[in-house]
Design a protein around this motif. Structure first.
Motif, PDB file in Angstrom:
ATOM      1  N   THR A  21      40.135  10.630  -1.536  1.00 30.23           N
ATOM      2  CA  THR A  21      40.051  12.085  -1.582  1.00 30.23           C
ATOM      3  C   THR A  21      40.707  12.582  -2.861  1.00 30.23           C
ATOM      4  O   THR A  21      41.809  12.151  -3.196  1.00 30.23           O
ATOM      5  CB  THR A  21      40.812  12.700  -0.385  1.00 30.23           C
ATOM      6  N   ALA A  61      41.216  16.363  -5.112  1.00 29.99           N
ATOM      7  CA  ALA A  61      40.910  17.784  -5.206  1.00 29.99           C
ATOM      8  C   ALA A  61      40.046  18.013  -6.443  1.00 29.99           C
ATOM      9  O   ALA A  61      40.187  17.320  -7.444  1.00 29.99           O
ATOM     10  CB  ALA A  61      42.206  18.578  -5.335  1.00 29.99           C
ATOM     11  N   HIS A  62      39.138  18.994  -6.374  1.00 25.20           N
ATOM     12  CA  HIS A  62      38.297  19.304  -7.528  1.00 25.20           C
ATOM     13  C   HIS A  62      39.089  20.065  -8.566  1.00 25.20           C
ATOM     14  O   HIS A  62      39.672  21.116  -8.270  1.00 25.20           O
ATOM     15  CB  HIS A  62      37.084  20.135  -7.093  1.00 25.20           C
ATOM     16  N   ARG A  63      39.109  19.510  -9.782  1.00 28.69           N
ATOM     17  CA  ARG A  63      39.848  20.188 -10.852  1.00 28.69           C
ATOM     18  C   ARG A  63      38.866  20.850 -11.817  1.00 28.69           C
ATOM     19  O   ARG A  63      37.678  20.643 -11.744  1.00 28.69           O
ATOM     20  CB  ARG A  63      40.686  19.178 -11.625  1.00 28.69           C
TER      21      ARG A  63
END
Lengths: 268, 273
Positions: B249, B251-253
């Protein structure tokens, strides 16, 4: 150099025509007797009772019940004149033998291409759609892509017509046909996709692309959707093109239906 | 058994080859033996992006025609261990590609490789269809732009019907969305489709968002896959995407507008890449 520029220009100039595909409902006149005089008399009688009965309707002549003697040639030219003389516009023929088709073509009739399901519906009431549509769902209800308008092999696989349930998104370029029933889509439909059904069309998602319900003439068919963003909706051949993008807040939970021959949009 | 992954899009110029090179490199960096195959016969680019264009002796068509074997044709990457390139032909055309030929090559590669990446050409013709035919998974590269989204949608339809898995009725090809050339500033201004807009139409799992980045042009011109440029935003985004691909997993940066403080606005230059 000059003449190549000119030839490029001439290609870019407006063409004389464009070919498009379309669906139409057509009546079928099934010929039971080769006697054209008898045909003329019966047509005249019909018109006498109801003057506007035929009203220049386009019609397909069904030859399948026409039994001819071995040496008998059916005069298609004369038949054409009898029909036109009685306010019927014959556009083509279906059924009958290959030699009948040849003679019909020589007289200016088109030979309608048929899908095998039409064998079953010979007993159904008039208004049968003769422009074929290819049903693209196989037995398990999954979508198979089919861009061609007609595919007889595909149809033979298709066992029982009835309601069709699709639970995955319908992608651009896919065409789904619920033969003999309703089409239920529990997902969204992409622009460039086509939904067709003999019955109603229900989209529990956003309906983009095209939806054609009641394609075999069922004027009571409706189209239901959670969000209406379709390009074109048609019921029994009566269609509406949505040229302008609808206001976002206005297109939730809509149903489309025919009222007095007009396609109406109502809320659910 | 190798996993066969097709990198496809429908639309041209959205970042398939950039992605193929970046993903292949990232997978190899993680220790997986990876081969990336260029299916764009006649217009080959993968060898340029991978920086091995001067080392191409034989190509995919030579192998299909039996003129060379895989060992002679595969180009081993000089920078990254476990990474190989199978280039396309530049002189022949797509008619030389056959389903059986491609199938045989993939079977042979499956014996020794963990990942086989197929860099698809644009369109829905022979090259693109063959690139996806044997795929187990698909990365659909899309720009946040209307024609790209429409073409990606079309490609998803083709993936669902014209692949070996679809024809055999097996579990369908696993689809991932990779959104490339994303610019959060333009999305905020309303000029560009947002992630949510694209997701609403395509409805497939989001693998990653690669920001519009100067690093991509720099990388292709120097023949270095962008995921080797670990300082750049695009490089990092690709590395994140591959982590997600492998099940982790992240996080979208790079999807939110960078709020510049006073100091940065007065003295800061735009971050390189």
């Amino acid at each position: 150099m000059d003449h190549t520029v000119n030839s490029i220009n001439s290609i870019a100039n407006s063409p004389a025509f464009v070919l498009k595909g379309s669906l139409f409902t057509l009546s079928v006149l099934q010929l039971l007797d080769a006697d054209l005089k008898k045909l003329g008399r019966e047509l005249s009688e019909k018109i006498r009772l109801a003057p506007k009965f035929f009203h220049y309707a386009p019609v397909v002549i069904d030859l399948s019940k026409l039994s001819l003697n071995p040496n008998q040639n059916f005069d298609f030219q004369a038949c054409n004149q009898v029909l036109r003389g009685h306010q019927l516009i014959p556009v083509g023929v279906r059924g009958g033998s290959a030699s009948m088709h040849q003679a019909a073509q020589a007289a200016g009739f088109a030979v309608m291409i048929e899908s095998s399901h039409t064998q079953a519906d010979k007993n159904q009431p008039n208004l049968a759609n003769r422009k074929t549509v290819s049903p693209v769902a196989n037995k398990t209800g999954e979508i198979k892509e089919e861009i061609k308008e007609e595919n007889k092999e595909e149809l033979k696989d298709f066992k029982k017509p009835g309601n069709l349930l699709i639970t995955s998104p319908i992608r651009s370029g896919q065409q789904v046909y619920a033969q003999g029933g309703d089409l239920v889509v529990v997902a969204s439909v992409s622009p460039g996709a086509e939904l067709l059904a003999d019955g109603n069309i229900h989209v529990y998602g956003t309906l983009r692309g095209r939806a054609l319900a009641g394609i075999n003439g069922d004027t009571k068919a409706r189209v239901f959707c959670h969000k209406l963003q379709a390009d074109l909706v048609a019921i029994a051949g009566h269609y509406k093109v949505f040229e302008e993008v609808r206001a976002d807040d206005d297109d939730f939970y809509k149903q489309l239906y025919l009222q007095d021959g007009q396609l109406c949009i109502g809320s659910l | 058994m190798a996993k066969i992954v097709v990198i496809t899009s429908g639309k041209g110029g959205v970042g398939k080859t950039t992605t193929s090179a970046a993903v292949a490199t990232a997978l190899a960096l993680k220790g997986h033996k990876t081969v990336v195959i260029d299916f764009d016969v006649g217009l080959r680019n993968l060898d340029l992006i991978m920086g091995c264009e001067r080392r191409v002796v034989y190509d995919l068509i030579n192998v299909i025609n039996g003129e060379a074997n895989l060992t002679q044709t595969l180009i081993k990457d000089k920078r990254v261990e476990n990474l190989y390139v199978l280039p396309a032909s530049q002189t022949r055309d797509k008619d030389s590609l056959t389903t059986e030929g491609v199938g045989k090559i993939l079977d042979e590669l499956s014996k020794t490789f963990d990942y086989i990446l197929c860099d698809s050409p644009a369109g829905i013709e022979r090259g693109a269809l063959l690139a996806m035919y044997f795929a187990d998974e698909a990365i659909v590269v899309t720009n946040p732009e209307v024609s790209s989204v429409r073409d990606s949608d079309r490609i998803l339809g083709v993936l669902a019907s014209k692949t070996k898995r679809a024809e055999e009725g097996r579990e369908k090809v696993k689809e991932y969305l990779l959104l490339t050339r994303y610019s959060p500033e333009r999305v905020e201004k309303g000029e560009m489709l947002s992630v949510e807009d694209v997701q609403e139409i395509l409805s497939i799992p989001l693998l990653g968002i690669i920001p519009e980045s100067k690093a991509v042009l720099k990388a292709s011109n120097s023949g270095v896959p962008v995921s080797l440029d670990k300082e750049s935003d695009a490089g990092q985004a690709y590395l994140d995407a591959v982590d997600r691909f492998l099940g982790e997993t992240r996080a979208h940066r790079f999807i939110n507008v960078e709020k510049k403080g006073l100091f940065k606005r007065l003295f800061g230059k735009k971050k390189a890449g």
